[in-house]
Write a protein that holds these residues in place. Sequence first.
Motif, PDB file in Angstrom:
ATOM      1  N   PHE A  68       0.507  -1.304  -0.247  1.00 41.79           N
ATOM      2  CA  PHE A  68      -0.265   0.016   0.401  1.00 41.79           C
ATOM      3  C   PHE A  68       0.555   1.410  -0.078  1.00 41.79           C
ATOM      4  N   SER A  69       2.129   1.429   1.070  1.00 42.02           N
ATOM      5  CA  SER A  69       2.628   2.191   1.094  1.00 42.02           C
ATOM      6  C   SER A  69       3.640   2.726  -0.420  1.00 42.02           C
ATOM      7  N   ILE A  70       3.800   1.496  -0.916  1.00 38.64           N
ATOM      8  CA  ILE A  70       4.417   2.101  -1.910  1.00 38.64           C
ATOM      9  C   ILE A  70       3.047   2.530  -3.249  1.00 38.64           C
ATOM     10  N   SER A  71       2.141   2.057  -3.190  1.00 42.05           N
ATOM     11  CA  SER A  71       1.025   2.982  -4.176  1.00 42.05           C
ATOM     12  C   SER A  71       1.340   3.747  -4.489  1.00 42.05           C
ATOM     13  N   ALA A  72       1.170   4.570  -3.028  1.00 44.07           N
ATOM     14  CA  ALA A  72       0.657   5.889  -2.453  1.00 44.07           C
ATOM     15  C   ALA A  72       2.323   6.222  -3.526  1.00 44.07           C
ATOM     16  N   ALA A  73       3.095   5.731  -3.123  1.00 46.93           N
ATOM     17  CA  ALA A  73       4.114   6.467  -3.571  1.00 46.93           C
ATOM     18  C   ALA A  73       4.458   6.853  -5.323  1.00 46.93           C
ATOM     19  N   LEU A  74       3.919   5.198  -5.833  1.00 42.53           N
ATOM     20  CA  LEU A  74       3.858   6.254  -7.072  1.00 42.53           C
ATOM     21  C   LEU A  74       2.664   6.692  -8.259  1.00 42.53           C
ATOM     22  N   LEU A  75       1.443   6.477  -6.916  1.00 47.62           N
ATOM     23  CA  LEU A  75       0.874   7.345  -7.373  1.00 47.62           C
ATOM     24  C   LEU A  75       1.467   9.144  -7.060  1.00 47.62           C
ATOM     25  N   ALA A  76       1.862   9.480  -6.367  1.00 47.60           N
ATOM     26  CA  ALA A  76       2.531  10.758  -6.191  1.00 47.60           C
ATOM     27  C   ALA A  76       3.145  10.954  -7.219  1.00 47.60           C
ATOM     28  N   GLU A  77       4.194   9.890  -7.868  1.00 47.05           N
ATOM     29  CA  GLU A  77       5.188  10.057  -8.497  1.00 47.05           C
ATOM     30  C   GLU A  77       4.624  10.713 -10.177  1.00 47.05           C
ATOM     31  N   GLY A  78       3.696   9.904 -10.451  1.00 44.64           N
ATOM     32  CA  GLY A  78       2.741   9.939 -11.877  1.00 44.64           C
ATOM     33  C   GLY A  78       2.346  11.203 -11.244  1.00 44.64           C
ATOM     34  N   VAL A  79       2.209  11.979 -10.343  1.00 48.59           N
ATOM     35  CA  VAL A  79       1.590  13.429 -10.464  1.00 48.59           C
ATOM     36  C   VAL A  79       1.963  13.994 -10.942  1.00 48.59           C
ATOM     37  N   TYR A  80       3.585  13.993 -10.364  1.00 48.31           N
ATOM     38  CA  TYR A  80       4.942  15.066 -10.135  1.00 48.31           C
ATOM     39  C   TYR A  80       4.919  14.120 -12.349  1.00 48.31           C
ATOM     40  N   ARG A  81       5.415  13.457 -11.985  1.00 46.43           N
ATOM     41  CA  ARG A  81       5.551  13.793 -13.589  1.00 46.43           C
ATOM     42  C   ARG A  81       4.307  13.893 -15.190  1.00 46.43           C
ATOM     43  N   PHE A  82       3.481  13.865 -14.455  1.00 43.93           N
ATOM     44  CA  PHE A  82       1.984  14.567 -15.048  1.00 43.93           C
ATOM     45  C   PHE A  82       2.665  16.346 -14.912  1.00 43.93           C
ATOM     46  N   GLN A  83       2.865  16.218 -14.448  1.00 44.78           N
ATOM     47  CA  GLN A  83       3.273  17.900 -14.116  1.00 44.78           C
ATOM     48  C   GLN A  83       4.858  18.363 -14.687  1.00 44.78           C
ATOM     49  N   ARG A  84       5.642  17.541 -15.228  1.00 42.85           N
ATOM     50  CA  ARG A  84       6.958  17.539 -15.969  1.00 42.85           C
ATOM     51  C   ARG A  84       7.712  18.275 -14.867  1.00 42.85           C
ATOM     52  N   ARG A  85       7.155  17.609 -14.142  1.00 37.99           N
ATOM     53  CA  ARG A  85       8.892  18.301 -12.344  1.00 37.99           C
ATOM     54  C   ARG A  85       8.765  17.136 -11.813  1.00 37.99           C
ATOM     55  N   GLN A  86      10.547  17.313 -10.441  1.00 34.93           N
ATOM     56  CA  GLN A  86      10.274  16.692 -10.237  1.00 34.93           C
ATOM     57  C   GLN A  86      10.685  16.657  -8.974  1.00 34.93           C
ATOM     58  N   PRO A  87      10.830  15.555  -8.664  1.00 32.47           N
ATOM     59  CA  PRO A  87       9.850  15.098  -7.185  1.00 32.47           C
ATOM     60  C   PRO A  87      11.179  15.260  -5.928  1.00 32.47           C
ATOM     61  N   ASN A  88      10.634  15.541  -4.801  1.00 28.81           N
ATOM     62  CA  ASN A  88      11.771  14.847  -3.809  1.00 28.81           C
ATOM     63  C   ASN A  88      10.688  13.597  -3.624  1.00 28.81           C
ATOM     64  N   ARG A  89      12.666  12.528  -4.006  1.00 33.46           N
ATOM     65  CA  ARG A  89      12.199  11.698  -4.357  1.00 33.46           C
ATOM     66  C   ARG A  89      12.231  10.492  -2.412  1.00 33.46           C
ATOM     67  N   LEU A  90      13.100  11.447  -1.760  1.00 35.65           N
ATOM     68  CA  LEU A  90      13.610  11.035  -1.004  1.00 35.65           C
ATOM     69  C   LEU A  90      12.593  10.678   0.915  1.00 35.65           C
ATOM     70  N   LEU A  91      11.433  12.057   0.335  1.00 31.68           N
ATOM     71  CA  LEU A  91      10.491  12.276   0.976  1.00 31.68           C
ATOM     72  C   LEU A  91       8.907  11.411   0.213  1.00 31.68           C
ATOM     73  N   LEU A  92       9.287  11.539  -1.088  1.00 28.95           N
ATOM     74  CA  LEU A  92       7.749  10.657  -1.246  1.00 28.95           C
ATOM     75  C   LEU A  92       8.340   9.467  -0.319  1.00 28.95           C
ATOM     76  N   TRP A  93       9.719   8.367  -0.441  1.00 32.57           N
ATOM     77  CA  TRP A  93       9.853   6.926  -0.588  1.00 32.57           C
ATOM     78  C   TRP A  93       9.899   6.953   0.642  1.00 32.57           C
ATOM     79  N   ALA A  94       9.922   7.568   1.507  1.00 35.46           N
ATOM     80  CA  ALA A  94      11.007   7.522   2.824  1.00 35.46           C
ATOM     81  C   ALA A  94       9.589   6.203   3.992  1.00 35.46           C
ATOM     82  N   PRO A  95       8.270   7.024   3.511  1.00 36.20           N
ATOM     83  CA  PRO A  95       7.688   6.317   4.418  1.00 36.20           C
ATOM     84  C   PRO A  95       7.515   4.178   4.421  1.00 36.20           C
ATOM     85  N   VAL A  96       8.039   4.089   3.122  1.00 37.75           N
ATOM     86  CA  VAL A  96       8.115   2.613   2.443  1.00 37.75           C
ATOM     87  C   VAL A  96       8.954   1.914   3.066  1.00 37.75           C
ATOM     88  N   PRO A  97      10.212   1.930   3.707  1.00 36.39           N
ATOM     89  CA  PRO A  97      11.285   1.682   4.117  1.00 36.39           C
ATOM     90  C   PRO A  97      10.505   1.789   5.782  1.00 36.39           C
TER      91      PRO A  97
END
Length: 533
Positions: A68-97
């Motif tokens: 579930f945590s990975i799916s939420a991070a992927l949703l956020a990644e998709g939003v940033y990719r749609f907006q064509r800008r770089q996300p803070n991946r450390l912040l997006l993916w920190a909840p997974v570990p």
Amino acid sequence: MHIPTLFIVNVTLSLVVSLTLALTTHRRYSELYLWAFALALIGLGYGMFSLRGQIGDIWSIVGGNTIFSISAALLAEGVYRFQRRQPNRLLLWAPVPVTLVAFSLYMDNMAVRLLLSSGLISLQLVFVLVPLLQRRRTTPGRGQYATIIGAFFALACVVVRFIDVARGRIPESLFDNNPLYSLIFYGNLLGLMLITFGMVLMVQERTLKELVDSENQYKKLIDSAQEGVCVLGADRCIFANPRIAELLGVPAEQLANRPFMDYVHPDDKTKARTNHMVRLTGHADNKAYDIRLLTLNDGPRWFRVSGLRIQWHGEPATLVFLSDIHERKLQEEHTHQLAYHDELTHLPNRRFLADRLDHLIRHEQTDNRHVALMFIDLDNFKTLNDTQGHQAGDLLLAEVARRLERHTRETDTVARLGGDEFVVLLPALHRDFAEARKQVLQVAEKILASLKQPYHLTLATGGTVLAATGSGTPDTHSITLQITHHGSASIGVHLFSQTAASPNALLDLADAAMYQAKQAGRGMIRFLDAAPG
């Protein structure tokens, strides 16, 4: 609806939507692939939860929540990719570990697990909402609002669950038939559907906007182009930019739905129609050709036409580019005139005659017809030049040229070699040598008789005279001198049919015949034949 059934519905909906997105999306929309993968993981997570007791807790509890945590991070990644800008991946993916470690430690503590999952998923949903809210004014369409509302529904469900657990209402398992949990699952379903609908709509609306922007940009480019641009259907002009209307001198709306051939010079209609039909088949893309178009203000003008085959509203058409080359064409014709014509008489010169004779020898002597070269030299021309000046000589040469053209056919070539020497090329004479000789003699006698007629020449002396007018105002007139010149010519003829001789060799033979005429007393005609046998 009881909880296990809601689990199954969530699993089925997530997997079906994910598979639909993955199969229907274009590869250029990578954000849709990310969202499709995220939805598939949501379905997998619910599936692992529903197998609690049938598989190990490490898989159903730790694995399900981590997914579930990975799916939420992927949703956020998709939003940033749609907006064509770089996300803070450390912040997006920190909840997974964090989810993986925390749920491994508190696998036996239901309350802590619910609080942890609610808090971490809430944080990740905020990561989805923040970029959507930041760009809501610049993102086209309404799909983003459906996604935002769906994310808020999901966030509200998680917050409600967090509050419920924080108040001490801890279910024995996720499958307890708790009315509140049923509402939470319904909310998750609604949020999932809204998020999915919004994601697809966002991409469609952005694609449509990009298409409209692209069309507007191309329209601006075409409207501002220095070339005339139009779209031609099978027989009519479908679109015309302002420049082509300016070049033709007619309003652009007048060009629309009118046959383009109406503006083509009659002599060029066949050429234009043939090239257009070939281009419609796609076999003449980028081919350029020159035609004359009828402009309203300047009459016929030369244009270079190029283009390519396109589809216009599902029908084959040609995108045509028109460049005004009228001045260049006139300059080319002037250059060609200077290179191949005599400047004084405007007759073809030696170079033109040699090319014409060479072409005739190589390509036109296939039916054994005879050809004649008539070499003409004016008698007493030097005397006129010496006594009356070069102006009189030039006037005489121009008049001789006119008389020669009056007594020859359109297929004949009258050329001036230089000085007082002229040549008449007579092709396509009779196949019989004797008959061909009679034909040439008739023409030569007519020419000689014409050249023996008096020449009335008007010379400008360069002086001026003042004369009174009716109003009393003096008028200035140039002084001219009228002279009459009597002349003749010596004509030498070389008659031949099939020959391998060069143009210069043939001219030399006609020149030799002309000297025989001069030696015979001037004003004479002599033949130097290549007689058969």
